[in-house]
Design a protein around this motif. Structure first.
Motif, PDB file in Angstrom:
ATOM      1  N   LEU A 103       0.835  -1.204   0.000  1.00  0.00           N
ATOM      2  CA  LEU A 103       0.000   0.000   0.000  1.00  0.00           C
ATOM      3  C   LEU A 103       0.868   1.252   0.000  1.00  0.00           C
ATOM      4  N   ILE A 104       1.854   1.287   0.872  1.00  0.00           N
ATOM      5  CA  ILE A 104       2.754   2.440   0.952  1.00  0.00           C
ATOM      6  C   ILE A 104       3.494   2.619  -0.369  1.00  0.00           C
ATOM      7  N   GLY A 105       4.013   1.531  -0.919  1.00  0.00           N
ATOM      8  CA  GLY A 105       4.731   1.607  -2.191  1.00  0.00           C
ATOM      9  C   GLY A 105       3.854   2.138  -3.306  1.00  0.00           C
ATOM     10  N   TYR A 106       2.626   1.639  -3.382  1.00  0.00           N
ATOM     11  CA  TYR A 106       1.709   2.075  -4.431  1.00  0.00           C
ATOM     12  C   TYR A 106       1.403   3.569  -4.314  1.00  0.00           C
ATOM     13  N   VAL A 107       1.095   4.028  -3.124  1.00  0.00           N
ATOM     14  CA  VAL A 107       0.744   5.442  -2.922  1.00  0.00           C
ATOM     15  C   VAL A 107       1.930   6.340  -3.262  1.00  0.00           C
ATOM     16  N   TYR A 108       3.099   6.023  -2.759  1.00  0.00           N
ATOM     17  CA  TYR A 108       4.266   6.879  -3.021  1.00  0.00           C
ATOM     18  C   TYR A 108       4.682   6.843  -4.490  1.00  0.00           C
ATOM     19  N   ARG A 109       4.631   5.674  -5.107  1.00  0.00           N
ATOM     20  CA  ARG A 109       4.986   5.602  -6.540  1.00  0.00           C
ATOM     21  C   ARG A 109       3.998   6.372  -7.388  1.00  0.00           C
ATOM     22  N   SER A 110       2.710   6.212  -7.123  1.00  0.00           N
ATOM     23  CA  SER A 110       1.714   6.853  -7.987  1.00  0.00           C
ATOM     24  C   SER A 110       1.615   8.353  -7.739  1.00  0.00           C
ATOM     25  N   ARG A 111       1.932   8.811  -6.548  1.00  0.00           N
ATOM     26  CA  ARG A 111       1.817  10.243  -6.255  1.00  0.00           C
ATOM     27  C   ARG A 111       3.131  11.001  -6.381  1.00  0.00           C
ATOM     28  N   MET A 112       4.242  10.359  -6.058  1.00  0.00           N
ATOM     29  CA  MET A 112       5.518  11.064  -6.040  1.00  0.00           C
ATOM     30  C   MET A 112       6.521  10.523  -7.043  1.00  0.00           C
ATOM     31  N   GLY A 113       6.219   9.378  -7.649  1.00  0.00           N
ATOM     32  CA  GLY A 113       7.191   8.774  -8.555  1.00  0.00           C
ATOM     33  C   GLY A 113       8.368   8.188  -7.795  1.00  0.00           C
ATOM     34  N   THR A 114       8.238   8.088  -6.481  1.00  0.00           N
ATOM     35  CA  THR A 114       9.296   7.571  -5.622  1.00  0.00           C
ATOM     36  C   THR A 114       8.967   6.138  -5.247  1.00  0.00           C
ATOM     37  N   ALA A 115       9.897   5.248  -5.480  1.00  0.00           N
ATOM     38  CA  ALA A 115       9.685   3.850  -5.111  1.00  0.00           C
ATOM     39  C   ALA A 115      10.325   3.601  -3.749  1.00  0.00           C
ATOM     40  N   PRO A 116       9.505   3.500  -2.702  1.00  0.00           N
ATOM     41  CA  PRO A 116      10.080   3.220  -1.381  1.00  0.00           C
ATOM     42  C   PRO A 116      10.541   1.775  -1.280  1.00  0.00           C
ATOM     43  N   PRO A 117      11.283   1.451  -0.242  1.00  0.00           N
ATOM     44  CA  PRO A 117      11.656   0.046  -0.031  1.00  0.00           C
ATOM     45  C   PRO A 117      10.407  -0.824   0.090  1.00  0.00           C
ATOM     46  N   ARG A 118      10.532  -2.107  -0.186  1.00  0.00           N
ATOM     47  CA  ARG A 118       9.360  -2.993  -0.244  1.00  0.00           C
ATOM     48  C   ARG A 118       8.956  -3.573   1.109  1.00  0.00           C
ATOM     49  N   THR A 119       9.887  -3.777   2.007  1.00  0.00           N
ATOM     50  CA  THR A 119       9.528  -4.426   3.266  1.00  0.00           C
ATOM     51  C   THR A 119       9.406  -3.411   4.402  1.00  0.00           C
ATOM     52  N   VAL A 120       8.672  -3.805   5.433  1.00  0.00           N
ATOM     53  CA  VAL A 120       8.509  -2.936   6.598  1.00  0.00           C
ATOM     54  C   VAL A 120       9.865  -2.696   7.263  1.00  0.00           C
ATOM     55  N   ALA A 121      10.678  -3.726   7.370  1.00  0.00           N
ATOM     56  CA  ALA A 121      12.007  -3.560   7.973  1.00  0.00           C
ATOM     57  C   ALA A 121      12.822  -2.519   7.208  1.00  0.00           C
ATOM     58  N   GLN A 122      12.746  -2.544   5.883  1.00  0.00           N
ATOM     59  CA  GLN A 122      13.475  -1.559   5.074  1.00  0.00           C
ATOM     60  C   GLN A 122      12.852  -0.174   5.205  1.00  0.00           C
ATOM     61  N   LEU A 123      11.530  -0.107   5.292  1.00  0.00           N
ATOM     62  CA  LEU A 123      10.857   1.188   5.461  1.00  0.00           C
ATOM     63  C   LEU A 123      11.270   1.860   6.764  1.00  0.00           C
ATOM     64  N   SER A 124      11.657   1.065   7.757  1.00  0.00           N
ATOM     65  CA  SER A 124      12.031   1.638   9.045  1.00  0.00           C
ATOM     66  C   SER A 124      13.305   2.475   8.961  1.00  0.00           C
ATOM     67  N   GLY A 125      14.020   2.391   7.863  1.00  0.00           N
ATOM     68  CA  GLY A 125      15.204   3.221   7.660  1.00  0.00           C
ATOM     69  C   GLY A 125      15.032   4.245   6.553  1.00  0.00           C
ATOM     70  N   TRP A 126      13.848   4.348   5.988  1.00  0.00           N
ATOM     71  CA  TRP A 126      13.584   5.248   4.861  1.00  0.00           C
ATOM     72  C   TRP A 126      13.194   6.620   5.376  1.00  0.00           C
ATOM     73  N   GLY A 127      13.768   7.653   4.815  1.00  0.00           N
ATOM     74  CA  GLY A 127      13.447   9.011   5.242  1.00  0.00           C
ATOM     75  C   GLY A 127      14.111   9.345   6.559  1.00  0.00           C
ATOM     76  N   GLU A 128      13.508  10.273   7.272  1.00  0.00           N
ATOM     77  CA  GLU A 128      14.063  10.748   8.540  1.00  0.00           C
ATOM     78  C   GLU A 128      13.106  10.424   9.682  1.00  0.00           C
ATOM     79  N   PRO A 129      13.645  10.100  10.851  1.00  0.00           N
ATOM     80  CA  PRO A 129      12.755   9.861  11.990  1.00  0.00           C
ATOM     81  C   PRO A 129      12.107  11.168  12.452  1.00  0.00           C
ATOM     82  N   VAL A 130      10.873  11.084  12.902  1.00  0.00           N
ATOM     83  CA  VAL A 130      10.186  12.233  13.498  1.00  0.00           C
ATOM     84  C   VAL A 130       9.520  11.762  14.783  1.00  0.00           C
ATOM     85  N   SER A 131       9.276  12.687  15.679  1.00  0.00           N
ATOM     86  CA  SER A 131       8.595  12.330  16.927  1.00  0.00           C
ATOM     87  C   SER A 131       7.090  12.318  16.688  1.00  0.00           C
ATOM     88  N   GLY A 132       6.384  11.650  17.554  1.00  0.00           N
ATOM     89  CA  GLY A 132       4.934  11.591  17.446  1.00  0.00           C
ATOM     90  C   GLY A 132       4.284  12.957  17.509  1.00  0.00           C
TER      91      GLY A 132
END
Length: 160
Positions: A72-101
């Motif tokens: 779901l995350i990959g589809y939304v980011y690819r279709s809206r931003m042309g950015t292909a995020p990593p495919r797994t949740v473990a890989q997504l945990s290192g994508w971008g920058e951390p932010v606080s709640g």
């Protein structure tokens, strides 16, 4: 002396010959992403909301085939931003920058798990809510971060 010059020339040719050999394969480096603008982040959240109700399918990554959470995350980011995020949740945990709640904004990723590595992810859409594709329930849905189940998870947040 002439032999010395010949040896010097031969050494120089050998050294230069090394420059023409193919370079070793490059080390895989994580791509560098530019932070999303507020408009882009809102567009991602709106698109994610539009997918609520899509069936869940393990390994799915399109509305027609269904989604798992990272699909779901990959589809939304690819279709809206042309950015292909990593495919797994473990890989997504290192994508971008951390932010606080307290700094969450629409379009940020929310990651959950009970151990050190997250096992589930969704897209924050604002007002304490996120869109995700849970395996239980069978469809992409909108949930509250403070819902009993999610509040018991180790949550982390990323801004692609």
């Amino acid at each position: 002396m002439r032999a010395f010059h010949c040896l010097t020339c031969a050494a120089a040719l050998l050294a230069l010959g090394g420059c023409s050999t193919p370079a070793p394969p490059s080390v895989h480096r994580a791509p560098v992403y530019t932070p999303l603008s507020q408009v882009q982040a809102s567009d991602i959240a709106i698109h994610a909301l539009g997918l609520v109700g899509t069936p869940y399918r393990h390994g799915g990554n399109t509305p027609d085939s269904g989604f798992d959470c990272s699909g779901l995350i990959g589809y939304v980011y690819r279709s809206r931003m042309g950015t292909a995020p990593p495919r797994t949740v473990a890989q997504l945990s290192g994508w971008g920058e951390p932010v606080s709640g307290s700094e969450l904004r629409a379009g940020d990723l929310v990651l959950f798990g009970t151990g050190p590595v997250p096992s589930h992810a969704g897209i924050y859409v604002g007002q304490g809510r996120f869109v995700h594709a849970p395996s239980s329930g069978g469809r992409v849905r909108l949930d509250l971060l403070q819902a009993r189940y999610w509040a018991r998870q180790n949550a982390s947040f990323r801004r692609p």
